[in-house]
Design a protein around this motif. Sequence first.
Motif, PDB file in Angstrom:
ATOM      1  N   SER A  53      24.535 -10.568 -10.384  1.00  0.00           N
ATOM      2  CA  SER A  53      24.794  -9.147 -10.582  1.00  0.00           C
ATOM      3  C   SER A  53      26.219  -8.788 -10.169  1.00  0.00           C
ATOM      4  O   SER A  53      26.912  -8.036 -10.875  1.00  0.00           O
ATOM      5  CB  SER A  53      23.787  -8.309  -9.796  1.00  0.00           C
ATOM      6  N   ARG A  54      26.666  -9.328  -9.029  1.00  0.00           N
ATOM      7  CA  ARG A  54      28.037  -9.054  -8.585  1.00  0.00           C
ATOM      8  C   ARG A  54      29.053  -9.760  -9.478  1.00  0.00           C
ATOM      9  O   ARG A  54      30.141  -9.238  -9.729  1.00  0.00           O
ATOM     10  CB  ARG A  54      28.212  -9.479  -7.126  1.00  0.00           C
ATOM     11  N   ARG A  55      28.710 -10.939  -9.936  1.00  0.00           N
ATOM     12  CA  ARG A  55      29.609 -11.637 -10.848  1.00  0.00           C
ATOM     13  C   ARG A  55      29.803 -10.819 -12.125  1.00  0.00           C
ATOM     14  O   ARG A  55      30.905 -10.735 -12.668  1.00  0.00           O
ATOM     15  CB  ARG A  55      29.058 -13.020 -11.171  1.00  0.00           C
ATOM     16  N   HIS A  56      28.717 -10.203 -12.605  1.00  0.00           N
ATOM     17  CA  HIS A  56      28.802  -9.356 -13.795  1.00  0.00           C
ATOM     18  C   HIS A  56      29.756  -8.191 -13.554  1.00  0.00           C
ATOM     19  O   HIS A  56      30.590  -7.855 -14.418  1.00  0.00           O
ATOM     20  CB  HIS A  56      27.419  -8.832 -14.165  1.00  0.00           C
ATOM     21  N   ILE A  57      29.666  -7.553 -12.381  1.00  0.00           N
ATOM     22  CA  ILE A  57      30.528  -6.417 -12.068  1.00  0.00           C
ATOM     23  C   ILE A  57      31.988  -6.855 -12.013  1.00  0.00           C
ATOM     24  O   ILE A  57      32.878  -6.186 -12.561  1.00  0.00           O
ATOM     25  CB  ILE A  57      30.105  -5.773 -10.733  1.00  0.00           C
ATOM     26  N   VAL A  58      32.246  -7.973 -11.339  1.00  0.00           N
ATOM     27  CA  VAL A  58      33.623  -8.474 -11.250  1.00  0.00           C
ATOM     28  C   VAL A  58      34.180  -8.758 -12.637  1.00  0.00           C
ATOM     29  O   VAL A  58      35.298  -8.323 -12.975  1.00  0.00           O
ATOM     30  CB  VAL A  58      33.685  -9.738 -10.372  1.00  0.00           C
ATOM     31  N   MET A  59      33.432  -9.473 -13.445  1.00  0.00           N
ATOM     32  CA  MET A  59      33.909  -9.821 -14.779  1.00  0.00           C
ATOM     33  C   MET A  59      34.103  -8.570 -15.637  1.00  0.00           C
ATOM     34  O   MET A  59      35.057  -8.491 -16.431  1.00  0.00           O
ATOM     35  CB  MET A  59      32.938 -10.782 -15.452  1.00  0.00           C
ATOM     36  N   ARG A  60      33.224  -7.602 -15.487  1.00  0.00           N
ATOM     37  CA  ARG A  60      33.361  -6.368 -16.264  1.00  0.00           C
ATOM     38  C   ARG A  60      34.616  -5.609 -15.844  1.00  0.00           C
ATOM     39  O   ARG A  60      35.367  -5.094 -16.685  1.00  0.00           O
ATOM     40  CB  ARG A  60      32.117  -5.500 -16.082  1.00  0.00           C
ATOM     41  N   THR A 297      31.125   6.231 -12.195  1.00  0.00           N
ATOM     42  CA  THR A 297      31.033   7.620 -12.634  1.00  0.00           C
ATOM     43  C   THR A 297      31.891   7.803 -13.883  1.00  0.00           C
ATOM     44  O   THR A 297      33.068   7.459 -13.885  1.00  0.00           O
ATOM     45  CB  THR A 297      31.521   8.567 -11.524  1.00  0.00           C
ATOM     46  N   ARG A 298      31.291   8.319 -14.939  1.00  0.00           N
ATOM     47  CA  ARG A 298      31.997   8.486 -16.212  1.00  0.00           C
ATOM     48  C   ARG A 298      32.199   9.964 -16.543  1.00  0.00           C
ATOM     49  O   ARG A 298      31.420  10.812 -16.105  1.00  0.00           O
ATOM     50  CB  ARG A 298      31.214   7.830 -17.365  1.00  0.00           C
ATOM     51  N   PRO A 299      33.234  10.252 -17.303  1.00  0.00           N
ATOM     52  CA  PRO A 299      33.395  11.625 -17.801  1.00  0.00           C
ATOM     53  C   PRO A 299      32.171  12.046 -18.613  1.00  0.00           C
ATOM     54  O   PRO A 299      31.449  11.194 -19.149  1.00  0.00           O
ATOM     55  CB  PRO A 299      34.653  11.531 -18.682  1.00  0.00           C
ATOM     56  N   GLU A 300      31.956  13.342 -18.674  1.00  0.00           N
ATOM     57  CA  GLU A 300      30.789  13.866 -19.390  1.00  0.00           C
ATOM     58  C   GLU A 300      30.707  13.296 -20.800  1.00  0.00           C
ATOM     59  O   GLU A 300      31.688  13.294 -21.541  1.00  0.00           O
ATOM     60  CB  GLU A 300      30.862  15.389 -19.470  1.00  0.00           C
ATOM     61  N   GLY A 301      29.527  12.793 -21.134  1.00  0.00           N
ATOM     62  CA  GLY A 301      29.293  12.294 -22.479  1.00  0.00           C
ATOM     63  C   GLY A 301      29.609  10.831 -22.694  1.00  0.00           C
ATOM     64  O   GLY A 301      29.256  10.273 -23.736  1.00  0.00           O
ATOM     65  N   GLU A 302      30.267  10.184 -21.708  1.00  0.00           N
ATOM     66  CA  GLU A 302      30.613   8.768 -21.871  1.00  0.00           C
ATOM     67  C   GLU A 302      29.506   7.880 -21.292  1.00  0.00           C
ATOM     68  O   GLU A 302      28.945   8.188 -20.236  1.00  0.00           O
ATOM     69  CB  GLU A 302      31.947   8.444 -21.190  1.00  0.00           C
ATOM     70  N   PRO A 303      29.197   6.767 -21.952  1.00  0.00           N
ATOM     71  CA  PRO A 303      28.125   5.881 -21.473  1.00  0.00           C
ATOM     72  C   PRO A 303      28.564   5.050 -20.278  1.00  0.00           C
ATOM     73  O   PRO A 303      29.758   4.921 -19.980  1.00  0.00           O
ATOM     74  CB  PRO A 303      27.862   4.973 -22.679  1.00  0.00           C
ATOM     75  N   SER A 304      27.589   4.459 -19.606  1.00  0.00           N
ATOM     76  CA  SER A 304      27.868   3.568 -18.474  1.00  0.00           C
ATOM     77  C   SER A 304      28.662   2.360 -18.942  1.00  0.00           C
ATOM     78  O   SER A 304      28.469   1.844 -20.047  1.00  0.00           O
ATOM     79  CB  SER A 304      26.553   3.110 -17.834  1.00  0.00           C
ATOM     80  N   LEU A 305      29.536   1.885 -18.090  1.00  0.00           N
ATOM     81  CA  LEU A 305      30.329   0.684 -18.377  1.00  0.00           C
ATOM     82  C   LEU A 305      29.732  -0.567 -17.755  1.00  0.00           C
ATOM     83  O   LEU A 305      30.286  -1.650 -17.901  1.00  0.00           O
ATOM     84  CB  LEU A 305      31.773   0.864 -17.886  1.00  0.00           C
ATOM     85  N   TYR A 306      28.604  -0.427 -17.035  1.00  0.00           N
ATOM     86  CA  TYR A 306      28.010  -1.570 -16.340  1.00  0.00           C
ATOM     87  C   TYR A 306      26.577  -1.838 -16.780  1.00  0.00           C
ATOM     88  O   TYR A 306      25.795  -2.429 -16.032  1.00  0.00           O
ATOM     89  CB  TYR A 306      28.036  -1.340 -14.838  1.00  0.00           C
ATOM     90  N   GLY A 307      26.212  -1.445 -18.015  1.00  0.00           N
ATOM     91  CA  GLY A 307      24.866  -1.703 -18.500  1.00  0.00           C
ATOM     92  C   GLY A 307      24.576  -3.191 -18.542  1.00  0.00           C
ATOM     93  O   GLY A 307      25.469  -4.006 -18.840  1.00  0.00           O
ATOM     94  N   HIS A 308      23.338  -3.571 -18.251  1.00  0.00           N
ATOM     95  CA  HIS A 308      22.994  -4.993 -18.152  1.00  0.00           C
ATOM     96  C   HIS A 308      23.140  -5.730 -19.480  1.00  0.00           C
ATOM     97  O   HIS A 308      23.298  -6.951 -19.512  1.00  0.00           O
ATOM     98  CB  HIS A 308      21.556  -5.153 -17.649  1.00  0.00           C
ATOM     99  N   GLN A 309      23.100  -4.983 -20.579  1.00  0.00           N
ATOM    100  CA  GLN A 309      23.190  -5.644 -21.878  1.00  0.00           C
ATOM    101  C   GLN A 309      24.613  -5.756 -22.382  1.00  0.00           C
ATOM    102  O   GLN A 309      24.851  -6.291 -23.449  1.00  0.00           O
ATOM    103  CB  GLN A 309      22.357  -4.843 -22.910  1.00  0.00           C
ATOM    104  N   GLU A 310      25.569  -5.229 -21.620  1.00  0.00           N
ATOM    105  CA  GLU A 310      26.947  -5.277 -22.074  1.00  0.00           C
ATOM    106  C   GLU A 310      27.486  -6.695 -22.034  1.00  0.00           C
ATOM    107  O   GLU A 310      27.171  -7.488 -21.142  1.00  0.00           O
ATOM    108  CB  GLU A 310      27.846  -4.387 -21.208  1.00  0.00           C
ATOM    109  N   GLN A 311      28.326  -7.027 -22.972  1.00  0.00           N
ATOM    110  CA  GLN A 311      28.963  -8.329 -23.002  1.00  0.00           C
ATOM    111  C   GLN A 311      30.338  -8.194 -22.346  1.00  0.00           C
ATOM    112  O   GLN A 311      31.045  -7.221 -22.567  1.00  0.00           O
ATOM    113  CB  GLN A 311      29.146  -8.805 -24.458  1.00  0.00           C
ATOM    114  N   VAL A 312      30.716  -9.171 -21.533  1.00  0.00           N
ATOM    115  CA  VAL A 312      31.997  -9.123 -20.852  1.00  0.00           C
ATOM    116  C   VAL A 312      32.880 -10.226 -21.371  1.00  0.00           C
ATOM    117  O   VAL A 312      32.423 -11.172 -21.962  1.00  0.00           O
ATOM    118  CB  VAL A 312      31.806  -9.274 -19.322  1.00  0.00           C
TER     119      VAL A 312
END
Length: 312
Positions: A53-60, A297-312
Amino acid sequence: MDRPRFRLAFLHPRFWLLWFGIGLLWLVIQLPYRVLLVLGRWLGRLMYRVIKSRRHIVMRNLALCFPEWSANERERLAQENFASMGIAFFEMAISWWWPKQRLSRLAHVQGLEHLRQAQAEGQGVILLALHFTTLEIGAALLGHWHTIDGMYREHKNPVFDYIQRRGRERHNSDATAIEREDVRTMLKVLRAGRAIWYAPDQDYGRRQSLFVPFFGVPAATITATTKFALLGKARVIPFTQERLADGSGYRLVLHPPLEDFPGETEVADCRRINQWTEQIVLRYPEQYLWAHRRFKTRPEGEPSLYGHQEQV
């Protein structure tokens, strides 16, 4: 805040495993410093493989901040970053328990005149720090040269909280541990001409934050630095620490005070802090705490940048 005190309740059986781990760590950090660096790198390699999980955050984070880099370049930096986090585990322990004389030999300090001049003039100081993996030992080493106060959040485990606070506060006999939400005490301490370690480079949520770029990505950036400097009538002196590659210790630098700070607007101040942070991070990016969700924290209307399905 009162000094930490030992309580008989800390000997309850539910804390025995923690006490065993603390005792084992105390024994390990009696080894030579360069051996601990090697052990830390090994620990970091294990963390890189196990803590996905932390590796995913670092890579993202690296993908967001350095899109022009190749995937291999970002992966190499991520591996070095985990090695730095592994070393930080032992740095935390040696900053708490090494004899002060042994610990102080690791410090190579520059720019103390900026802090001493402010003290001589009765001026409060915000030590503008950053969340590098070396932050624990950096603050401890600076405490050998000058009394500094710090922002503090109580740990949920009372035994670990006791050990952590006792280890940190031993470097400053008259230091003040200030609860992170205790703005009144923060301002009182600054107006009394003291120096406070303060790091504003993490995501503290939407409240009292503005979105300004960090490596080109809109990031929730707290405005408290401006408010503290203005209301506390304090100078802002950037403070950095770097783990030296030759194994000789740490370079601590107190940079010249920021001129014309606060500026005309909070947005300009936040942008200035983020730009300065970028400059320092680029000097030794492997030591920055990339495992934090800086863009949570994202500006209003913007999606999360750390979703588990995101590809890095």
